[in-house]
Scaffold this motif. Structure first.
Motif, PDB file in Angstrom:
ATOM      1  N   VAL A 178       0.863  -1.190   0.000  1.00  0.00           N
ATOM      2  CA  VAL A 178       0.000   0.000   0.000  1.00  0.00           C
ATOM      3  C   VAL A 178       0.895   1.233   0.000  1.00  0.00           C
ATOM      4  O   VAL A 178       1.848   1.329   0.776  1.00  0.00           O
ATOM      5  N   ASN A 179       0.552   2.191  -0.875  1.00  0.00           N
ATOM      6  CA  ASN A 179       1.328   3.425  -0.950  1.00  0.00           C
ATOM      7  C   ASN A 179       0.402   4.635  -0.962  1.00  0.00           C
ATOM      8  O   ASN A 179      -0.541   4.700  -1.741  1.00  0.00           O
ATOM      9  N   ASP A 180       0.672   5.593  -0.069  1.00  0.00           N
ATOM     10  CA  ASP A 180      -0.068   6.845  -0.035  1.00  0.00           C
ATOM     11  C   ASP A 180       0.934   7.991   0.038  1.00  0.00           C
ATOM     12  O   ASP A 180       1.885   7.946   0.836  1.00  0.00           O
ATOM     13  N   GLY A 181       0.728   9.006  -0.795  1.00  0.00           N
ATOM     14  CA  GLY A 181       1.683  10.114  -0.861  1.00  0.00           C
ATOM     15  C   GLY A 181       1.689  10.994   0.367  1.00  0.00           C
ATOM     16  O   GLY A 181       2.655  11.717   0.615  1.00  0.00           O
ATOM     17  N   SER A 182       0.636  10.966   1.157  1.00  0.00           N
ATOM     18  CA  SER A 182       0.554  11.791   2.362  1.00  0.00           C
ATOM     19  C   SER A 182       0.938  10.982   3.592  1.00  0.00           C
ATOM     20  O   SER A 182       0.852   9.751   3.596  1.00  0.00           O
ATOM     21  N   GLY A 216      -0.653  -8.259   7.112  1.00  0.00           N
ATOM     22  CA  GLY A 216       0.382  -8.717   6.196  1.00  0.00           C
ATOM     23  C   GLY A 216       0.756  -7.769   5.085  1.00  0.00           C
ATOM     24  O   GLY A 216       1.578  -8.096   4.224  1.00  0.00           O
ATOM     25  N   ALA A 217       0.186  -6.569   5.079  1.00  0.00           N
ATOM     26  CA  ALA A 217       0.498  -5.606   4.019  1.00  0.00           C
ATOM     27  C   ALA A 217       1.790  -4.861   4.320  1.00  0.00           C
ATOM     28  O   ALA A 217       2.133  -4.627   5.479  1.00  0.00           O
ATOM     29  N   GLU A 218       2.481  -4.465   3.262  1.00  0.00           N
ATOM     30  CA  GLU A 218       3.609  -3.535   3.374  1.00  0.00           C
ATOM     31  C   GLU A 218       3.044  -2.139   3.092  1.00  0.00           C
ATOM     32  O   GLU A 218       2.441  -1.925   2.056  1.00  0.00           O
ATOM     33  N   VAL A 219       3.217  -1.217   4.029  1.00  0.00           N
ATOM     34  CA  VAL A 219       2.623   0.117   3.893  1.00  0.00           C
ATOM     35  C   VAL A 219       3.717   1.170   3.811  1.00  0.00           C
ATOM     36  O   VAL A 219       4.597   1.242   4.679  1.00  0.00           O
ATOM     37  N   ILE A 220       3.668   1.988   2.750  1.00  0.00           N
ATOM     38  CA  ILE A 220       4.644   3.055   2.535  1.00  0.00           C
ATOM     39  C   ILE A 220       3.883   4.362   2.375  1.00  0.00           C
ATOM     40  O   ILE A 220       3.060   4.495   1.470  1.00  0.00           O
ATOM     41  N   THR A 221       4.116   5.331   3.239  1.00  0.00           N
ATOM     42  CA  THR A 221       3.395   6.598   3.179  1.00  0.00           C
ATOM     43  C   THR A 221       4.368   7.776   3.120  1.00  0.00           C
ATOM     44  O   THR A 221       5.558   7.638   3.394  1.00  0.00           O
TER      45      THR A 221
END
Length: 448
Positions: free
Chosen positions: A37-41, A56-61
């Motif tokens: 998951v990727n969110d720019g904010s 289990g998700a990889e989260v990048i914000t």
């Protein structure tokens, strides 16, 4: 919970951590698919991030690094992220498929799908249709652009339940296999060109609603819209037209003061509670979809004689001492207020004003025929006062909606319509048009 049946992608990037993105990520994880998951904010709600990570998700914000595309075989994109975004353009260069969450919803749904789109009237038509099906004891779940994420609802549907989706052009742009049993296009006006770049792109996005339909499916469309009449020629589905102006024996129409569907009389137009010719078109679309779905005439009549509109969209609020109050706070531009004014053929006291976007209001003059007084508020009050003077209409300046309601009531007589239709955004005094409309409703109920 329903499972994804044919999903060949093992590594999926969910782009955007809004409501639909979070729901899509959870569905994918439940189907044992690797999710990034990727969110720019920077995400305010850390609980959402922790929840996805625990599943289990990889989260990048905080940014959109190109590295998030590594090993990715599909992207589920938030509808609001434009296709000229650098990360999306790079994904396209790498031939990575890009969809929105309605594509997942279509695979999860076990019953028939109904999709409704159009430049205007989607929420009203979707709401009416849902009520017609419910009154006919036909199980239905409503989702999409109307509130709840489509995947969140679709994974819980059974084979008997219809999944009724309100769909925006943003959602439809990413269609690959999405195929509704019944699709409906209400109208197509020039809109969202900042996103779609050209009118043709916007139109084709709308037409994606019937892209995968086959001859056993149905396409309900507005036969009064010449552009739409041409566009639906490319469809494979059975065409079901509706028209306010001409007879349609293969669809819905108005004739001799009655609503007809395929030559069957349904209801007198004068018995329909919802006001406005634009809403009459929405009624025809809803009747068409409901009849194709198996709804009864009794149920359709019940809805049309009780449905007073979607909140803040030409919504009937109350009759106070024979003054009719309507809340059209969602009218944040001239076109919306013009449509509201055209709905009435009796004296109107217009409440208008709000954020000044730098535009003039002269185009409203032809539609002020029945306006006897204007009660003004907000940044644009002075401009609207000049408009009233030009049109020869008395006007009164007030500080806000609450005071405007009191002033309108004091100026009114029996038989008047008191209409909040601001022709402006709300952000000068209110956080949202909903907050502005709620103040109007509160003020009216206080009078009552």
């Amino acid at each position: 919970m329903n499972k994804l049946t044919t999903f060949p992608y093992e590594h999926v990037l969910v782009l955007g951590l809004a409501k639909s993105g979070t729901a899509a990520a959870k569905v994918l994880l439940a189907n044992e698919i690797n999710v990034r998951v990727n969110d720019g904010s920077e995400v305010d709600n850390e609980e959402v991030v922790k929840d996805l990570e625990s599943l289990g998700a990889e989260v990048i914000t905080g940014s959109h690094p190109i590295a998030v595309l590594e090993d990715i075989s599909m992207i589920v994109k938030n509808p609001g992220i434009p296709y000229d975004h650098p990360l999306i353009k790079e994904a396209q260069n790498r031939d990575i498929p890009i969809v929105t969450e309605i594509e997942l919803a279509a695979q999860l749904a076990r019953g028939p799908i109904i999709g409704i789109t159009g430049s205007n009237g989607k929420t009203t038509t979707t709401s009416m249709t849902a009520q017609m099906l419910e009154q006919s004891n036909l199980p239905v779940q409503v989702a999409g652009n109307i509130g709840t994420a489509a995947v969140e609802v679709a994974e819980k549907t059974d084979h008997e339940e219809r999944l009724l989706l309100e769909l925006s052009s943003f959602q439809l742009l990413g269609v690959q296999m999405f195929r509704p049993k019944i699709s409906a296009i209400l109208n197509i006006y020039e809109a969202h060109l900042d996103y779609h770049k050209t009118l043709e792109n916007y139109q084709q996005a709308k037409c994606n609603i019937f892209k995968n339909q086959i001859k056993e499916d149905f396409l309900v469309y507005n036969a009064d819209d010449p552009t739409l009449v041409q566009l639906v020629e490319q469809a494979n589905a059975q065409l079901v037209p509706f028209s306010v102006t001409g007879y349609q024996d293969q669809g819905a129409c108005v004739s001799d003061g009655f609503i007809y569907f395929k030559n069957e009389s349904i209801i007198k137009v004068e018995d329909i509670v919802l006001v406005g010719e634009h809403n009459l078109a929405n009624v025809l679309a809803a009747v068409s979809i409901a009849k194709l779905s198996g709804a009864t005439n009794t149920a359709i009549k019940h809805v049309l004689t009780t449905f007073t509109g979607v909140r803040h969209r030409l919504q009937f609020v109350a009759n106070v001492q024979e003054r009719l109050f309507y809340n059209d706070s969602k009218a944040t531009n001239l076109l919306a207020t013009q449509k509201a004014l055209r709905a009435f053929r009796q004296p109107v006291i217009l409440l208008a004003g709000g954020l000044d976007r730098g535009n003039g209001f002269t185009p409203l003059i032809p539609d002020l025929t029945y306006v006897k007084e204007m009660i003004l508020f907000g940044e644009t009050a002075k401009k609207l006062e000049e408009l009233a003077n030009e049109a020869g209409i008395p006007s009164i300046m007030t500080k806000d909606v609450m005071e405007a309601v009191d002033q309108a009531f004091a100026s009114s007589v029996e038989g008047d319509v008191i209409l909040l239709s601001p022709a402006c955004a709300s952000w000068d005094q209110y956080r949202t048009f909903e907050e502005r409309g709620d103040m109007f409703i509160h003020a009216v109920h206080r009078l009552a």
